[in-house]
Design a protein around this motif. Structure first.
Motif, PDB file in Angstrom:
ATOM      1  N   VAL A   1      -3.527  -5.154  -6.457  1.00  0.00           N
ATOM      2  CA  VAL A   1      -3.648  -6.193  -5.432  1.00  0.00           C
ATOM      3  C   VAL A   1      -4.762  -5.754  -4.489  1.00  0.00           C
ATOM      4  N   TRP A   2      -5.739  -6.646  -4.312  1.00  0.00           N
ATOM      5  CA  TRP A   2      -6.866  -6.314  -3.446  1.00  0.00           C
ATOM      6  C   TRP A   2      -6.374  -5.823  -2.095  1.00  0.00           C
ATOM      7  N   PRO A   3      -6.911  -4.768  -1.518  1.00  0.00           N
ATOM      8  CA  PRO A   3      -8.106  -4.032  -1.957  1.00  0.00           C
ATOM      9  C   PRO A   3      -7.783  -2.672  -2.575  1.00  0.00           C
ATOM     10  N   SER A   4      -6.646  -2.544  -3.243  1.00  0.00           N
ATOM     11  CA  SER A   4      -6.211  -1.193  -3.629  1.00  0.00           C
ATOM     12  C   SER A   4      -7.193  -0.467  -4.545  1.00  0.00           C
TER      13      SER A   4
ATOM     14  N   GLN B   1       4.045  -0.688 -13.184  1.00  0.00           N
ATOM     15  CA  GLN B   1       3.095  -1.328 -12.261  1.00  0.00           C
ATOM     16  C   GLN B   1       3.837  -2.464 -11.567  1.00  0.00           C
TER      17      GLN B   1
ATOM     18  N   GLN C   1       0.809  -1.223   0.000  1.00  0.00           N
ATOM     19  CA  GLN C   1       0.000   0.000   0.000  1.00  0.00           C
ATOM     20  C   GLN C   1       0.840   1.270   0.000  1.00  0.00           C
TER      21      GLN C   1
ATOM     22  N   ASP D   1      -7.114  -7.939  -7.976  1.00  0.00           N
ATOM     23  CA  ASP D   1      -6.708  -9.305  -8.332  1.00  0.00           C
ATOM     24  C   ASP D   1      -7.569 -10.386  -7.689  1.00  0.00           C
ATOM     25  N   ALA D   2      -8.178 -10.074  -6.548  1.00  0.00           N
ATOM     26  CA  ALA D   2      -8.973 -11.094  -5.863  1.00  0.00           C
ATOM     27  C   ALA D   2     -10.262 -11.423  -6.607  1.00  0.00           C
ATOM     28  N   TYR D   3     -10.775 -10.467  -7.362  1.00  0.00           N
ATOM     29  CA  TYR D   3     -12.089 -10.651  -7.980  1.00  0.00           C
ATOM     30  C   TYR D   3     -12.071 -10.610  -9.502  1.00  0.00           C
TER      31      TYR D   3
ATOM     32  N   THR E   1      -4.132 -12.018  -2.381  1.00  0.00           N
ATOM     33  CA  THR E   1      -5.183 -12.419  -1.449  1.00  0.00           C
ATOM     34  C   THR E   1      -6.290 -13.162  -2.190  1.00  0.00           C
ATOM     35  N   VAL E   2      -6.918 -14.048  -1.518  1.00  0.00           N
ATOM     36  CA  VAL E   2      -8.068 -14.836  -1.984  1.00  0.00           C
ATOM     37  C   VAL E   2      -7.692 -15.840  -3.081  1.00  0.00           C
ATOM     38  N   THR E   3      -7.237 -15.356  -4.236  1.00  0.00           N
ATOM     39  CA  THR E   3      -6.821 -16.306  -5.275  1.00  0.00           C
ATOM     40  C   THR E   3      -5.322 -16.140  -5.514  1.00  0.00           C
TER      41      THR E   3
ATOM     42  N   THR F   1      -5.056   0.231 -14.059  1.00  0.00           N
ATOM     43  CA  THR F   1      -4.360  -0.608 -13.073  1.00  0.00           C
ATOM     44  C   THR F   1      -5.067  -1.937 -12.825  1.00  0.00           C
TER      45      THR F   1
ATOM     46  N   THR G   1       3.244  -4.419  -9.218  1.00  0.00           N
ATOM     47  CA  THR G   1       2.574  -5.673  -8.840  1.00  0.00           C
ATOM     48  C   THR G   1       1.860  -6.330 -10.030  1.00  0.00           C
ATOM     49  N   ALA G   2       2.192  -5.878 -11.245  1.00  0.00           N
ATOM     50  CA  ALA G   2       1.639  -6.550 -12.430  1.00  0.00           C
ATOM     51  C   ALA G   2       2.326  -7.905 -12.587  1.00  0.00           C
ATOM     52  N   SER G   3       1.686  -8.814 -13.329  1.00  0.00           N
ATOM     53  CA  SER G   3       2.288 -10.135 -13.487  1.00  0.00           C
ATOM     54  C   SER G   3       3.664  -9.996 -14.139  1.00  0.00           C
TER      55      SER G   3
ATOM     56  N   GLY H   1      -4.873  -4.659 -14.261  1.00  0.00           N
ATOM     57  CA  GLY H   1      -4.016  -5.833 -14.438  1.00  0.00           C
ATOM     58  C   GLY H   1      -3.005  -6.022 -13.324  1.00  0.00           C
ATOM     59  N   SER H   2      -2.914  -5.068 -12.419  1.00  0.00           N
ATOM     60  CA  SER H   2      -1.879  -5.172 -11.389  1.00  0.00           C
ATOM     61  C   SER H   2      -2.383  -4.913  -9.976  1.00  0.00           C
TER      62      SER H   2
ATOM     63  N   LYS I   1      -6.138 -16.382 -14.037  1.00  0.00           N
ATOM     64  CA  LYS I   1      -6.005 -15.055 -13.429  1.00  0.00           C
ATOM     65  C   LYS I   1      -4.946 -14.228 -14.149  1.00  0.00           C
ATOM     66  N   GLN I   2      -3.785 -14.816 -14.332  1.00  0.00           N
ATOM     67  CA  GLN I   2      -2.699 -14.060 -14.979  1.00  0.00           C
ATOM     68  C   GLN I   2      -3.053 -13.696 -16.425  1.00  0.00           C
TER      69      GLN I   2
END
Lengths: 301, 411
Positions: free
Chosen positions: B245-248, A151, A125, B186-188, A239-241, B240, A153-155, B242-243, B386-387
């Motif tokens: 991370v929950w919950p951003s 980015q 964060q 990413d979580a959803y 998180t989650v997945t 964003t 945290t992108a893949s 594609g990148s 997901k990816q």
């Protein structure tokens, strides 16, 4: 003094019984479970179905498991080199007579007393965030807009972002182990070498490093064990997945044993046990190879 | 003499213990998935105290959290731990832990329980348990597109999109006003793809694709992928997406009023209420129907947490009474209010204002999908999906590459 065998047995028995119950029994059960199809870790043995090495074959044929192994190998190897190098460097600097040694040592160790959840949240964060993250702001400030737009945290980037964040917290821990090893080296060696004209680099190469072989072995073993158990950081960075950048064997094992995040998926504790046995063998392998390569019994001091 | 005193003390202890048991009545042991600090946990504590006061029984309420339940419940049950009632997701309880649950048909009938329950959820609970009632739903939820009503209003979108074309038109209007039309984390994110594919071929079709690796064989996969490739090309997806991370993104661009739409569960308003503030106006619409699809806005994932009674419980009636206190009347209403959730008791007609738009969606649903319409059904594939989907939404790969990637990964 006459030995009282009854007393010896009486004093040893509780420890031996607990050791067997807490360590030996789970190891045997896990190895056995890995050879069966078992739905849940506590399923009664009558519900187990013998499948031989099928679980291991399944793992060998599952690309996601190999991805998890590749990730953990990279964390162990790349992360390990960086962490060990920095830890050793800081330990040497701290023991070179600098002022405020205790303060710096405490600062470097500090990440170890902070919860991994808090640390990962801080990295995600604050540091890696796209909107107001430290990296975005810093690169914008220095005019590197392309880097600022990255980015993190992108893949593809997420694996390295996670590994960097994890290693940041681990340096202090291994530095402390190195530091305690350096402190045990007699000062006379350094004094004698200084009289002979040796500089700091030569002292490190000829005295510190050779005499730290045992500590290096300890650090590699500790690093291997903690790497194999890599789980929380992976969970927090996805998180989650879970995803391909963050999955590790422990996460894969968790998915198999306890089902996926929100979806209710099939459980296979036998497969999870096979993952556990595989990881155990990896640790043993690293330990054996380390012992073969690093001999620390040549020096006595 | 010492032995006599010891014996007397032991007898006194046993008598006093027996006295406590008879004075306090029976004990109901309740393992819950909530934490004590969550709104749900706080209300459950109050409900348990109210039950204790009215019944004279005691409730041993243990807050285990999500992972605590997933990891610890079954081993504890297998070990014979006294647990009279436990709660978790409807599907997990009725599938994974069904063997440990008691049939509640008789208890429910005797209490006339269904007179004021949600018929759809009771039917879902029965269906998940193989045709009989083995759990009581509470904290219902629905999975749908949630949107910022103020942005829709500003963009002149009067009707919620019911078809894919209408969604595209709405996105264009939203984009023109400078907002991000659709965002996710990413979580959803893959639920979007799951719903689109399920609109085309139904949940069974999605499961077939995911489980059997029919990514290239099933043409609907490419159709669904092209729909999202199109969204990305038109700039309707968050840069964003594609990148994140929950919950951003849910806590960031959605809560701060920069993005308009997010596919999520009805727990979303509660999760972001500290960022949005109480004046944020939420809208909700079911995932739109798509051309040549086999289902439409009437199909979605809806469900609930459920309470199930241990089949070995010695206090089943007392436990069912406790369940009624939690899921009916005052405490169901309080749970709804405090957690910004949907009430389970049909006589609690007042929904939290933030969820008022959800009621229409909930009432319109006739077909129940499981989580994400089955797209996460194969743990060995979910990370690949997901990816690839993140990359598709981020504009890094095309729809054709998306299909090829997943076809390769599934082999």
């Amino acid at each position: 003094m006459k030995q009282n065998k009854t007393m010896v047995v009486a004093f040893l028995a509780p420890a031996v019984i607990f050791f067997c119950l807490i360590f030996i029994y789970p190891i045997i059960r896990t190895i056995a479970m890995s050879l069966f199809s078992v739905e849940n870790v506590t399923s009664p043995i009558r519900d187990w179905t013998f499948t031989g090495v099928k679980n291991y074959i399944t793992l060998a044929q599952t690309s996601l498991f190999w991805q998890s192994m590749w990730n953990i190998f990279r964390i162990w190897a790349a992360g390990g080199i960086v962490v060990m190098a920095l830890a050793l460097l800081f330990a040497v600097i701290l023991n070179s007579g600098i002022r405020f040694k205790r303060f710096f040592r405490a600062v470097m160790y500090a990440p170890n007393i902070v919860s991994a959840v808090a640390l990962a949240t801080m990295w995600l964060q604050y540091v890696f965030a796209n909107r107001w993250g430290m990296l975005t702001n810093f690169f914008s400030w220095v005019g590197l807009e392309e880097l600022a737009a990255t980015q993190w945290t992108a893949s593809g980037n997420k694996f390295w972002a996670m590994t960097f964040a994890y290693c940041f917290g681990m340096v202090g821990y291994h530095m402390l182990i190195f530091s305690s090893g350096i402190e045990k080296i007699p000062q006379e060696y350094y004094e004698a070498s200084a009289i002979d004209g040796a500089g700091r680099v030569a002292q490190f190469r000829r005295i510190t490093f050779p005499m730290l072989k045992g500590v290096i072995k300890t650090n590699i073993t500790m690093w291997t064990i903690t790497s194999v158990g890599f789980f929380i950081w992976s969970q927090l960075f996805s998180t989650v997945t879970t995803d391909l950048d963050t999955i590790t064997p422990m996460v894969y094992m968790y998915l198999q044993v306890f089902s996926a995040g929100n979806a209710v998926t099939a459980r296979e504790a036998g497969l999870g046990a096979a993952v556990g046995v595989t990881l155990g063998l990896c640790v043993v392998l690293v330990f054996v190879v380390t012992n073969l390569l690093i001999h620390n019994d040549e020096l006595e001091y | 003499m010492k032995k006599l005193i010891s014996l007397l003390l032991m007898v006194a202890l046993l008598i006093s213990t027996a006295g406590i048991v008879s004075a306090e009545g029976k004990t109901v042991v309740y393992w819950t998935m909530w934490e004590s600090t969550e709104p749900q946990g706080k209300v459950l504590k109050q409900a348990a105290e109210a039950y204790e006061a009215s019944s004279g029984n005691k409730v041993d309420l243990q807050f285990k959290g999500r992972t605590g339940m997933r990891e610890g419940l079954q081993p504890a049950l297998d070990a014979g731990t006294t647990i009279d009632v436990f709660d978790e997701d409807l599907d997990r309880v009725n599938n994974t832990w069904r063997a440990y649950t008691r049939d509640l048909e008789e208890l429910a009938a005797a209490a006339n329980y269904e007179e004021t329950s949600n018929a759809g959820l009771m039917a879902a609970a029965r269906e998940a348990a193989g045709g009989t009632l083995k759990s009581i739903p509470y904290q219902p939820f629905v999975f749908a597109f949630f949107y910022n009503a103020a942005i829709f209003e500003e963009c002149g979108i009067a009707e919620v999109p019911a078809t894919w074309d209408e969604l595209l038109a709405a996105c264009e209007l939203i984009k023109a006003k400078g907002y991000v039309p659709i965002t996710s984390d990413d979580a959803y994110i893959i639920t979007n793809f799951g719903y689109h594919l399920a609109r085309l071929i139904g949940e069974e079709g999605v499961r077939r694709v995911v489980d059997n690796g029919e990514w290239a064989e099933e043409p609907a996969v490419l159709t669904a992928a092209k729909a999202y490739e199109d969204l990305a090309k038109k700039g309707y997806l968050s840069p964003t997406i594609g990148s994140a991370v929950w919950p951003s993104n849910q806590n960031g661009e959605l809560a701060f009023g920069e993005a308009a739409i997010y596919l999520n569960g009805s727990w979303l308003p509660n999760e972001v209420k500290d960022m949005t503030g109480p004046d944020f106006r939420w809208g909700c619409f079911s995932y739109p129907s798509v051309e040549n699809g086999i289902n439409g806005v009437e199909a979605s994932n809806f469900g609930a947490q459920v309470l199930a009674i241990n089949k070995d419980s010695a206090v089943a009636q007392e436990t069912f009474d406790l369940i009624q206190v939690i899921t009916k009347g005052e405490f169901d209403a309080l749970l709804s209010k405090e957690s910004i959730g949907i009430p389970a008791d049909s006589s609690n007609t007042e929904w939290p204002p933030m969820l008022s738009a959800v009621k229409n969606v909930m009432d319109s649903l006739a077909t129940r999908f499981s989580w994400a319409a089955g797209i996460e059904n194969n743990v060995n594939m979910t990370p690949y999906i997901k990816q690839a989907f993140q990359q598709l939404c981020g504009g890094q790969i095309t729809a054709v590459q998306f299909v090829e990637t997943l076809e390769t990964a599934s082999k």
